[in-house]
Scaffold this active site. Structure first.
Site, short mmCIF file in Angstrom:
data_model
loop_
_atom_site.label_atom_id
_atom_site.label_comp_id
_atom_site.label_asym_id
_atom_site.label_seq_id
_atom_site.Cartn_x
_atom_site.Cartn_y
_atom_site.Cartn_z
N CYS A 63 0.85 -1.19 0.00
CA CYS A 63 0.00 0.00 0.00
C CYS A 63 0.89 1.25 0.00
O CYS A 63 1.86 1.33 0.75
CB CYS A 63 -0.90 -0.01 1.23
SG CYS A 63 -2.04 1.39 1.25
N CYS A 67 0.46 4.56 6.95
CA CYS A 67 -0.18 4.42 8.26
C CYS A 67 0.75 3.66 9.21
O CYS A 67 1.12 2.50 8.93
CB CYS A 67 -1.50 3.69 8.11
SG CYS A 67 -2.53 4.37 6.80
N CYS A 70 0.22 -0.11 10.31
CA CYS A 70 -0.30 -1.11 9.37
C CYS A 70 0.77 -2.04 8.78
O CYS A 70 1.79 -1.59 8.26
CB CYS A 70 -1.06 -0.41 8.26
SG CYS A 70 -1.91 -1.58 7.18
N CYS A 107 -17.20 -8.37 4.61
CA CYS A 107 -16.46 -7.12 4.40
C CYS A 107 -15.17 -7.40 3.64
O CYS A 107 -14.34 -8.19 4.08
CB CYS A 107 -16.16 -6.51 5.77
SG CYS A 107 -15.23 -4.98 5.63
N CYS A 138 -19.96 -5.10 2.56
CA CYS A 138 -19.16 -3.97 3.04
C CYS A 138 -17.82 -4.01 2.31
O CYS A 138 -17.30 -5.10 2.03
CB CYS A 138 -18.95 -4.10 4.55
SG CYS A 138 -17.90 -2.78 5.23
N CYS A 198 -19.47 2.95 7.90
CA CYS A 198 -18.79 2.20 8.96
C CYS A 198 -17.52 2.98 9.23
O CYS A 198 -16.62 3.02 8.38
CB CYS A 198 -18.50 0.79 8.48
SG CYS A 198 -17.46 -0.14 9.63
N ARG A 270 -18.44 -2.02 17.01
CA ARG A 270 -17.75 -3.29 16.73
C ARG A 270 -16.42 -3.39 17.45
O ARG A 270 -15.52 -2.56 17.27
CB ARG A 270 -17.55 -3.51 15.23
CG ARG A 270 -16.88 -4.86 14.98
CD ARG A 270 -16.94 -5.35 13.56
NE ARG A 270 -18.19 -4.99 12.95
CZ ARG A 270 -18.30 -4.16 11.93
NH1 ARG A 270 -17.22 -3.63 11.41
NH2 ARG A 270 -19.46 -3.89 11.44
N1 SAM Z 1 -6.82 0.63 3.10
C1 SAM Z 1 -8.10 0.90 3.62
C2 SAM Z 1 -8.11 2.08 4.56
O1 SAM Z 1 -7.13 2.38 5.17
O2 SAM Z 1 -9.18 2.66 4.71
C3 SAM Z 1 -8.76 -0.27 4.27
C4 SAM Z 1 -8.02 -1.26 5.09
S1 SAM Z 1 -7.40 -0.70 6.66
C5 SAM Z 1 -6.48 -2.11 7.08
C6 SAM Z 1 -8.80 -0.67 7.75
C7 SAM Z 1 -8.58 -0.25 9.17
O3 SAM Z 1 -8.00 -1.30 9.90
C8 SAM Z 1 -7.66 0.92 9.42
O4 SAM Z 1 -8.30 2.14 9.20
C9 SAM Z 1 -7.35 0.73 10.90
O5 SAM Z 1 -8.29 1.40 11.69
C10 SAM Z 1 -7.46 -0.78 11.09
N2 SAM Z 1 -6.14 -1.39 11.32
C11 SAM Z 1 -5.19 -1.63 10.40
N3 SAM Z 1 -4.09 -2.18 10.96
C12 SAM Z 1 -4.35 -2.27 12.29
C13 SAM Z 1 -3.60 -2.74 13.40
N4 SAM Z 1 -2.37 -3.19 13.28
N5 SAM Z 1 -4.18 -2.70 14.63
C14 SAM Z 1 -5.43 -2.23 14.77
N6 SAM Z 1 -6.18 -1.76 13.75
C15 SAM Z 1 -5.66 -1.78 12.52
C1 DTB Z 2 -11.71 -1.98 10.92
O1 DTB Z 2 -11.90 -0.93 11.55
N1 DTB Z 2 -11.02 -3.02 11.37
C2 DTB Z 2 -10.94 -4.04 10.38
C3 DTB Z 2 -11.88 -3.51 9.25
N2 DTB Z 2 -12.18 -2.20 9.71
C4 DTB Z 2 -11.44 -3.54 7.85
C5 DTB Z 2 -9.53 -4.31 9.95
C6 DTB Z 2 -8.65 -4.68 11.09
C7 DTB Z 2 -7.31 -4.94 10.55
C8 DTB Z 2 -6.41 -5.47 11.59
C9 DTB Z 2 -5.02 -5.65 11.11
C10 DTB Z 2 -4.84 -6.65 10.02
O2 DTB Z 2 -5.53 -7.69 9.94
O3 DTB Z 2 -3.94 -6.42 9.21
FE1 SF4 Z 3 -2.91 1.16 3.35
FE2 SF4 Z 3 -2.92 -0.04 5.70
FE3 SF4 Z 3 -3.18 2.58 5.57
FE4 SF4 Z 3 -5.20 1.02 4.71
S1 SF4 Z 3 -4.45 1.19 6.80
S2 SF4 Z 3 -4.36 2.82 3.70
S3 SF4 Z 3 -4.02 -0.70 3.90
S4 SF4 Z 3 -1.37 1.42 4.94
#
Ligand code: SAM
Ligand code: DTB
Ligand code: SF4
Length: 331
Positions: A63, A67, A70, A107, A138, A198, A270
């Site tokens: 990506c 973030c 992530c 989702c 979703c 959401c 959630r």
């Molecule tokens: N790329 C898209 C975005 O950022 O909107 C969708 C996927 S992203 C993984 C969805 C959400 O997962 C993020 O906004 C964050 O709140 C949550 N998330 C991602 N990595 C996480 C982590 N290591 N621990 C907790 N929440 C996480």
């Molecule tokens: C959200 O707030 N949590 C979910 C969903 N929306 C997409 C994603 C959690 C991701 C957790 C880290 C991972 O699995 O990489």
């Molecule tokens: Fe990309 Fe992860 Fe950020 Fe979503 S949360 S925009 S997958 S770096």
């Protein structure tokens, strides 16, 4: 990227819960806060039911966003195996399995800054075919413009997940490749297209309580509040800038759920990422504080989740049942 000076559209300010009210709720004695949250919860929901969603990562890793939490950001060295966009048949296969396991919503998440135009036909096909299975749909694909939001809505997308993640003030410490207003703009496109929102955040990003107060203020000031509010607890991932951050105290996590329940009484809350690190007692307190939705299954997007066996055991011990009804007509 747009420059931000003000985050809440003036029209939404009039209805929003005051910051001072949110602060006062946080400061209540724990038992008073939980009692109040449980009262509000019972006025709006069946307290012994949870809604189940299942996640599938339809495009993994590489990506361009940075973030800090992530595993999928191309800016960090997390040794994650990257995968291109899944084929529709594979998505349908997994959606059928989710339905068979009792999930009511499927989702689909992709590690994009925003979905590429060339992928829109496949994405809309996924939505149509998952919906034809009788599941709520979703997606979370990054930023959307108005046209993409409308294409997804026309295909049958019920919810779009797009989190604010943290307070406007803490945001720049976590993500630099986009700004708060970018998130708000996508949320507005989702609303304008007629989809349900959401939108939630992550706790444990090294933020202060004041940041949590501001995050909840932003969420409750969306007009209307999001139908679904995921509350994630940071899963600290090796190779990310947040790998060594101090974990958030469980009691403060529960307080945040309780305050969210009180100020967003109609929203499904959630309990999302990080549930795997919570023991039975902490999860039970979260349900008591008003959490009424979870992700089921063995995996979230890239990290492990509790899995069906562990969830069924705890929910049955608590006398909580999976809701069988779709939520698309609720609220
Ligand atoms: N790329 C898209 C975005 O950022 O909107 C969708 C996927 S992203 C993984 C969805 C959400 O997962 C993020 O906004 C964050 O709140 C949550 N998330 C991602 N990595 C996480 C982590 N290591 N621990 C907790 N929440 C996480
Ligand atoms: C959200 O707030 N949590 C979910 C969903 N929306 C997409 C994603 C959690 C991701 C957790 C880290 C991972 O699995 O990489
Ligand atoms: Fe990309 Fe992860 Fe950020 Fe979503 S949360 S925009 S997958 S770096």
């Amino acid at each position: 990227m747009s420059q931000v000076t003000s985050y809440i559209p003036p029209a939404a300010r009039a209805n929003s819960v005051k910051l001072s009210t949110i602060r006062e709720l946080y400061e209540l004695p724990f038992n008073d806060l939980l009692f109040k949250a449980q009262q509000v919860h019972r006025e709006h929901f069946n307290p012994n039911e949870v809604q189940m969603s299942t996640l599938m990562s339809i495009k993994t890793g590489a990506c361009p966003e940075d973030c800090g939490y992530c595993s999928q950001s191309g800016h960090h060295n997390t040794e994650l195996e990257k995968e291109p966009l899944a084929v529709v048949e594979e998505v349908i296969e997994q959606a059928k399995a989710a339905k068979a396991a009792g999930s009511t919503r499927f989702c689909m998440g992709a590690a994009w800054r925003s979905p590429p135009s060339k992928s829109m036909p496949e994405l809309t096909r996924m939505v149509k075919e998952v919906k034809d299975l009788g599941l709520e749909t979703c997606m979370t694909l990054g930023m959307l413009n108005a046209e993409q939001a409308s294409q997804l809505k026309t295909a049958g997308l019920d919810y779009y997940n797009h989190n604010l993640d943290t307070s406007p003030g803490h945001y720049k410490n976590i993500i630099t490749t986009r700004c708060y207003q970018d998130r708000l703009d996508t949320i507005q496109h989702v609303r304008d297209a007629g989809m349900k929102v959401c939108c939630g955040g992550i706790l444990g990003l090294g933020e202060s309580r004041e940041d949590r107060i501001h995050l909840l203020y932003q969420l409750s000031s969306l007009n209307p509040a999001p139908e679904s509010v995921p509350i994630n607890r940071l899963v600290a991932i090796e190779g990310t800038p947040l790998e060594d951050v101090e974990p958030l105290d469980g009691i403060e996590f529960v307080r945040t759920i309780a305050v969210a329940r009180i100020i967003m009484p109609n929203s499904f809350l959630r309990l999302s990422a990080g549930r795997e690190s919570m023991d039975d007692g902490l999860q039970a307190l979260c349900y008591f504080a008003g959490a009424n939705s979870i992700f089921s299954g063995e995996r979230l997007l890239t990290v492990d989740n509790n899995g069906q066996v562990a969830d069924e055991r705890l929910l049955s011990e608590l006398g909580i049942k999976a809701s069988t009804q779709n939520t698309t007509n609720v609220v």
